[in-house]
Design an enzyme around this catalytic site. Structure first.
Site, PDB file in Angstrom:
ATOM      1  CG  ASP A 259      12.578  -1.935  14.002  1.00  0.00           C
ATOM      2  OD1 ASP A 259      13.070  -0.524  14.010  1.00  0.00           O
ATOM      3  OD2 ASP A 259      11.913  -2.442  13.068  1.00  0.00           O
ATOM      4  CG  ASN A 267       4.681   4.964   7.685  1.00  0.00           C
ATOM      5  OD1 ASN A 267       3.901   5.148   7.522  1.00  0.00           O
ATOM      6  ND2 ASN A 267       6.133   4.970   7.873  1.00  0.00           N
ATOM      7  CG  ASP A 276       2.051   9.542  11.620  1.00  0.00           C
ATOM      8  OD1 ASP A 276       3.020   9.185  11.355  1.00  0.00           O
ATOM      9  OD2 ASP A 276       2.219  10.409  11.207  1.00  0.00           O
ATOM     10  CD  GLU A 302      11.074   2.261  11.454  1.00  0.00           C
ATOM     11  OE1 GLU A 302      11.698   1.749  10.695  1.00  0.00           O
ATOM     12  OE2 GLU A 302      11.119   3.839  11.131  1.00  0.00           O
TER      13      GLU A 302
END
Length: 392
Positions: A259, A267, A276, A302
């Site tokens: 993770d 983000n 991304d 993620e």
């Protein structure tokens, strides 16, 4: 018109039919090997039309373009099969073989006329080209039935082209003229076997094209475009099958669940484009360092899962540490220099009879422990000790 004329149209008709079919397939699936197949059957149809239906030229020179067409057919079809497996096409070797065959053909046409010798030069040249397909496909793992069929079609074609004229000409002798040649057992055999080989080869390659299309659709359905890994559905399907195979062979299986740390904050602070980019870099990093038999997927926004059949706990930890420690370098040219992404990884080893769901739960527990103890680390699932009841 007699029956012989319609027999002469058999091979051109087959060639044009399959050339059209492969052209339509190519328009739908722009693969170069499909275009080679369409060109091969076009060349075959033209060659047979020149030879059997076309006008007679002085010194029988119509034989030259016809036999050049037959050699071109062999080269293009060989290229079609070899290119399907992404192997290098031996254009130079095939061109040299064809050039030698044509030079010998011209000598036996104009310098020292011999119909039998001309048959041998072209047929053996085409057989050598077909043998190049056998050599190219020999080391390739033939996972599916169609792979073995294509190999055996190439092998039969090579043997047919090389052995058939030698045997039949030795039994029947030579030919005084082309009338006798076209009425001979040899030419009847050529017409029949060529038609059969053309049909079998075309159908086999069409089946291969269809299977490739199905595989591509499956990859699109089971793949994650951003990471380049499998999506959750694709991962679970492949991982479950690999887990069952490993258990049937009594081999260990390791599952890693990774993770990306503080991904929502990344983000929010740097934008989704940077997030991304990290996901894409993680996927590329995993594909680069992971063993070939590893099954890797992006199972959440993620979150990633890596199943490694045959890996011991020590080997699995090495892979996990390589994934963890190499992430920052993998992202270096994709994200702001001041950003240092990290990942936490939970690791579990499959016990005999364990299901994928149970293994995922264990790896998730290990991942939670990695997060709880500070992130950017690898933790291995450890079963809780069984407490015995008092007095037991």
């Amino acid at each position: 018109m007699n029956g012989q004329f319609f027999i002469q149209l058999l091979n051109p008709g087959i060639g044009l039919l399959f050339a059209t079919a492969f052209l339509l397939l190519w328009l739908n699936r722009r693969e170069r090997y499909v275009a080679y197949a369409a060109a091969a059957y076009t060349a075959s149809a033209i060659a047979f039309l020149i030879l059997d239906v076309g006008p007679v030229l002085p010194m029988e020179l119509q034989r030259l373009p016809a036999n050049m067409g037959f050699l071109a057919t062999g080269m293009l079809f060989a290229a079609a099969i070899i290119k399907r497996y992404d192997r290098p096409v031996p254009w130079r070797a095939m061109s040299v073989t064809a050039a030698i065959s044509i030079a010998a053909f011209l000598w036996f046409l104009l310098g020292h006329p011999s119909i039998a010798a001309r048959i041998l030069t072209i047929s053996i040249g085409a057989g050598i080209i077909a043998a190049m397909v056998v050599v190219a496909l020999w080391p390739i793992e033939k996972r599916h039935l169609i792979d073995r069929v294509l190999f055996w079609v190439a092998l039969f074609s090579a043997l047919n082209l090389i052995v058939r004229p030698v045997v039949l000409l030795s039994l029947g002798g030579g030919f005084d003229d082309y009338i006798g040649f076209q009425q001979s057992v040899y030419w009847t055999t050529v017409q029949f076997t060529q038609a059969m080989v053309s049909i079998v080869a075309a159908i086999s390659l069409m089946v291969a094209v269809a299977l490739d299309q199905i595989a591509e659709l499956r990859r699109e359905a089971d793949g994650d475009d951003l990471s380049g890994l499998l999506n959750r559905r694709g991962f679970e399907a492949q991982a479950d099958a690999a887990l069952r195979r490993a258990q049937s062979e009594a081999r260990p299986v390791a599952l890693l669940v990774a993770d990306l740390d503080r991904f929502k904050s990344i983000n929010d602070t740097h934008g989704h484009a940077v997030g991304d980019a990290i996901i894409a870099a993680f996927g590329a990093h995993v594909r680069r360092i992971g063993p070939a038999h590893m099954i890797a997927g992006r199972i959440g926004g993620e979150e990633f899962a890596l199943l490694v059949p045959g890996a011991s706990i020590e080997a699995a930890r090495q892979i996990a540490e390589a994934v963890r420690t190499g992430l920052q370098a993998a992202c270096a040219d994709r994200i702001p220099a001041n950003l240092c992404p990290t990942t936490s990884i939970g690791l579990a080893i499959g016990a005999p009879g364990a299901t994928l769901s149970a293994l995922m739960q264990e790896a998730d527990q290990a991942l939670y422990e990695a997060k709880r103890t500070g992130r950017n680390r690898v933790r291995t699932f450890t079963p809780k000790p069984v407490r015995l009841a008092a007095g037991a």
